[in-house]
Scaffold this motif. Structure first.
Motif, short mmCIF file in Angstrom:
data_model
loop_
_atom_site.label_atom_id
_atom_site.label_comp_id
_atom_site.label_asym_id
_atom_site.label_seq_id
_atom_site.Cartn_x
_atom_site.Cartn_y
_atom_site.Cartn_z
N PRO A 401 0.83 -1.22 0.00
CA PRO A 401 0.00 0.00 0.00
C PRO A 401 0.86 1.26 0.00
N PHE A 402 0.32 2.32 -0.55
CA PHE A 402 0.93 3.64 -0.52
C PHE A 402 -0.18 4.67 -0.65
N SER A 403 0.18 5.96 -0.58
CA SER A 403 -0.83 7.02 -0.64
C SER A 403 -0.44 8.05 -1.70
N ILE A 404 -1.47 8.67 -2.26
CA ILE A 404 -1.31 9.80 -3.16
C ILE A 404 -1.94 11.01 -2.49
N VAL A 405 -1.19 12.11 -2.46
CA VAL A 405 -1.64 13.31 -1.77
C VAL A 405 -1.63 14.48 -2.74
N VAL A 406 -2.72 15.25 -2.76
CA VAL A 406 -2.78 16.48 -3.55
C VAL A 406 -2.92 17.64 -2.56
N VAL A 407 -2.03 18.65 -2.71
CA VAL A 407 -1.97 19.79 -1.78
C VAL A 407 -2.26 21.07 -2.55
N ASP A 408 -3.20 21.88 -2.02
CA ASP A 408 -3.56 23.15 -2.66
C ASP A 408 -3.36 24.28 -1.64
N ILE A 409 -2.65 25.34 -2.05
CA ILE A 409 -2.42 26.49 -1.17
C ILE A 409 -3.66 27.36 -1.20
N ARG A 410 -4.27 27.55 -0.04
CA ARG A 410 -5.57 28.22 0.01
C ARG A 410 -5.50 29.69 -0.36
N ASN A 411 -4.59 30.40 0.22
CA ASN A 411 -4.57 31.86 0.05
C ASN A 411 -3.50 32.33 -0.91
N PHE A 412 -3.13 31.47 -1.87
CA PHE A 412 -2.04 31.85 -2.78
C PHE A 412 -2.43 33.03 -3.66
#
Length: 814
Positions: A401-412
């Protein structure tokens, strides 16, 4: 004499000799056959008859002598009778018959005389047998026997004479045949010699002369002799010799000239080959060197012609066979790191033409371009394409098993607008570095685009560990980021997918689906409006919701054709003039199965699905048509989506709606939100100015909730500002009343109208009126109503001026 005539003459002579020999042989054979026939007829056959007759007669005589000897004297004197008489008579009759037949043959006359002498004895026995005694008969039979013996002896002697004659005749015929055969053979040999001398020898001489001519012998003397055909051939060879001499002299001159030209062209060719940037060599069918240029010699060394290729091209694939005109291409690496592109072409005779081009720099650029194509130029992280390829590869090979992560900067967006794009770029680099520090060496971080990053995290083996990673990322970004000497807080939203290979194989998961699932979790995380970072782990229910969203999208497109949309109207109330100043058109969707659907649910979907333009045009035309039936003092306000401003026909659509409905442009208000200015603000401002030029009222909705409202007011003078209901909802807070007071004062200073939204209580109305806001909207006055209810709404509000809407004159004056 021609060869043809000679051959015909020889054949005729041969035929004549053969015929003569045949006739001679035939004559000799016929003579022998005639004599043989006569020999048989006059000798052998009569002798055979005589011998047979004599044998039969001797048998009868012996029998008679035996009887006479056995009988007495009286019996011997008696005449023949009974069976003895019959036997004697039969024998005598046989003798008479044979004698008569022999007399008709060609036996010698002496034999015939002896046979005629037997007639008396035969007649005596035949006629006097009754009176002749047995001894008399015996004597007569003896005479007959002696006569037959004498005739036989004469015939035998005659046969011997005839046999000698026949033998002599046969020998003579044989001799004649041998002589004739010898003559024929001699004649044939003579004919053969004649033909050899008259035909074969001239032809052989002609052949030898032709060979000598072909061999190019000097001083060859050709004389036309022999048969006419051979003489003709010799004459032709003589002509050929003369022409050969002329052609040879001409050819020698041209050869000398061409040799000079070839030498010059060879020098030019070698110069061209030596000036090529590519190394070149040519190999024959045995893979030996035929030709090379200077670049080849510099790179591989100089080799003599016919040097085996394996001495300078040790790789067998470079010299493998190709069909004629067949091409192929491959690469080879040199010891110094140079990369060569080898192009090979098959030639006739299994030869090869091989060129070598230095593509080291091209390969370096290609690798660099390939790297750039897969990496973000700003952060030097893998881009979306490269990340998708890595994820696909990981999905194919992963066992754990592994994970995929998507990160979004809120106040960019606000950071970028506040500090500028260079500062924003630096912030993105720092964010990428911070994320890279949160995953182990097996993981990777990519920038998907804008302010969105993605992470492959192999260290997470379960959903709980994935949640822990999400919490770690959120907490990490709670710490300020040091960018160009400033401490910046950049909260993030995080979407996570915990991947289990065993389940994913059954579900057919791929990179696209995983990223979609990450986006769904990210959207869920963005719903947290606290302003702090948040994360969500993907759950199957999110995808089910997406499915419902897609179904709604299809329903939305069908709803336009089915006329399922309606407009509801909420009034604007002018407290000072005590009247309904206008209405805001609010879109509603009455789904046949799901009932009334909120605009907050389907408007964003309409923007994504690309149907907002059609929907906006319908709202605009419907609202204008309805407002045209109202009193002239009332306006109609229509909200426009930012997506509609991207349409090149927006102004034309507005003009068409006004013209079609007959509504004055001054009665139409266009409401926009601050999000309209996030992209293409200059173009948007141009469109807004054009609306003002047409006489439309342009209003900014939800004023004060954005980050740059004041900045936009400096660039465009709106007709009206709408105070957002979030400030009206709690006017007891000092911050809210201060903001409301500032907006009202600002609008008066800029000579703009102001309207407060979300009025729900009488106290809110009176407090806003006291602050100087005269136009209001909210549930306190009326909820949005269909067009059929508008007369009632106006009447109800008018009646309320005497009650809760009544405002003292002192307040109005203030």
């Amino acid at each position: 004499m021609s060869i043809k005539v000679r051959l015909i003459l020889g054949c005729l002579i041969f035929a004549g000799l053969s015929i003569a020999f045949g006739l001679l042989s035939y004559r000799g054979q016929m003579d022998s056959i005639t004599k043989l026939a006569a020999f048989v007829d006059t000798g052998i056959d009569p002798l055979t008859r005589l011998q047979s007759t004599l044998t039969n007669l001797d048998a009868v005589r012996n029998d008679l002598d035996s009887r006479i000897a056995a009988e007495g004297e009286a019996a011997r004197r008696s005449a023949l009778s009974g069976g003895d008489l019959a036997g004697i008579l039969a024998a005598v009759g046989d003798v008479r018959q044979n004698v008569g037949a022999l007399l008709e043959t060609g036996i010698p006359d002496e034999a015939k005389a002896d046979l005629r002498g037997l007639v008396y004895s035969l007649g005596l026995i035949e006629t006097g047998y009754a009176s002749v005694s047995k001894p008399t008969v015996a004597r007569e039979l003896e005479k007959i026997a002696l006569g037959l013996q004498s005739a036989s002896r004469i015939v035998r002697n005659d046969i011997a004479a005839r046999g000698a004659d026949a033998t002599q005749s046969f020998e003579s015929g044989t001799m004649q045949g041998a002589v004739g055969l010898g003559m024929v053979i001699f004649a044939m040999l003579g004919l053969l010699v004649f033909l050899i001398r008259s035909v074969s020898s001239p032809l052989r001489r002609l052949s030898d002369t032709a060979r000598a001519l072909v061999a190019g012998e000097e001083e060859l003397d050709i004389r036309p002799t022999g048969p006419s055909e051979v003489r003709g051939a010799f004459s032709a060879l003589k002509d050929m010799q003369d022409r050969y001499i002329v052609l040879r002299s001409t050819l020698d001159a041209k050869t000398n000239m061409l040799s000079d030209q070839i030498a010059a062209q060879q020098g030019q060719l070698q110069a061209a080959l030596d000036n090529m940037t590519q190394a070149l060599c040519m190999l024959d069918g045995q893979r030996r060197l035929l030709l090379s240029n200077g670049v080849f010699n510099e790179r591989f060394g100089e080799f003599d012609i016919l040097t085996p290729a394996k001495k300078f091209l040790p790789d067998p694939s470079l010299t493998s066979a190709l069909r004629e005109n067949e091409n192929d291409s491959l690469q080879m690496s040199m010891h110094d790191g140079t990369i060569l592109e080898v192009k090979r072409r098959g030639m006739s005779g299994k030869g090869l033409l091989v060129t070598f081009e230095d593509i080291t720099e091209r390969e370096r650029i290609s690798k660099r371009l390939h790297y750039l194509a897969g990496h973000d130029q700003l952060t030097d992280l893998p881009n979306r394409r490269q990340f998708g390829d890595e994820l696909d590869q990981l999905l194919r090979n992963a066992k754990k098993p592994f994970s995929i992560v998507v990160v979004d900067i809120r106040n960019f967006k606000s950071i970028n607008d506040t500090y500028g794009h260079p500062f924003g770029d630096a912030l993105l680099k720092c964010c990428g570095e911070r994320l890279a520090g949160l995953v182990d060496a097996r993981g990777s971080v990519a920038r998907l685009g804008g302010d969105e990053f993605a992470v492959i995290a192999p260290q997470t083996k379960s959903t709980e560990e994935a949640r822990a990673l999400g919490q770690t990322i959120v907490k990490s970004f709670d710490e300020p980021i040091e960018v160009e000497g400033r401490r910046i807080f950049a909260a993030v939203s995080v979407g996570i997918v915990a991947h289990d290979p065993a389940k994913a194989e059954a579900e057919g998961t791929n990179a696209d689906i995983m990223l979609q699932n990450c986006d769904l979790a990210l959207y869920k995380a963005k719903e947290d409006r606290t302003g702090n970072g948040s994360f969500r782990v993907f759950e199957p229910a999110m995808r089910a919701k997406l499915k419902q969203r897609r179904e709604m999208e299809l329903d939305l497109k069908a709803a336009l054709d089915s006329e399922e949309f309606e407009l509801y109207y909420q009034p604007f109330v002018d407290i000072v003039d005590k009247r309904v100043s206008g209405f805001e058109a609010l879109l509603r969707w009455r789904h046949p199965q799901k009932g009334m659907i909120s605009p907050g649910d389907f408007i964003p979907l309409a923007e994504e699905a690309g149907v907002i333009e059609r929907l906006g045009i319908w709202c605009l035309e419907t609202a204008c048509t309805e407002a045209s039936t109202w009193p002239q003092s009332m306006t109609i306000s229509v909200n426009l989506s930012p997506m509609q401003f991207k349409s090149p026909t927006l102004l034309a659509d507005i003009d068409r709606a006004l013209a079609k409905s007959g509504l004055a442009a001054s009665r139409l208000q266009i409401e926009v939100t601050e999000s309209l200015f996030l992209d293409e603000s200059d173009r948007v401002l141009d469109i807004l100015r054009e609306m003002r030029r047409r006489g439309l009222t342009v209003s900014m909705d939800d004023f004060g909730t954005g980050y740059s409202s004041l900045g936009y007011l400096s660039r465009f003078s709106f007709n009206k500002l709408k105070i957002d209901q979030s400030f009206v909802r709690d006017l007891e807070r000092a911050e809210n009343i201060a903001i409301v007071r500032a907006v009202i004062g600002l609008s008066k200073s800029l000579k703009m109208q102001v309207l407060a939204e979300g009025i729900e209580t009488e106290g809110q109305m009176r407090r806003l009126l006291a602050e100087g806001c005269r136009e209001m909207q909210g549930y306190f006055f009326s909820t949005p109503q269909p067009k059929e209810e508008l007369p009632r709404v106006i009447a109800d509000i008018t009646k309320r001026w005497m009650n809760d809407l009544d405002v003292p004159e002192a307040s109005l004056a203030a």
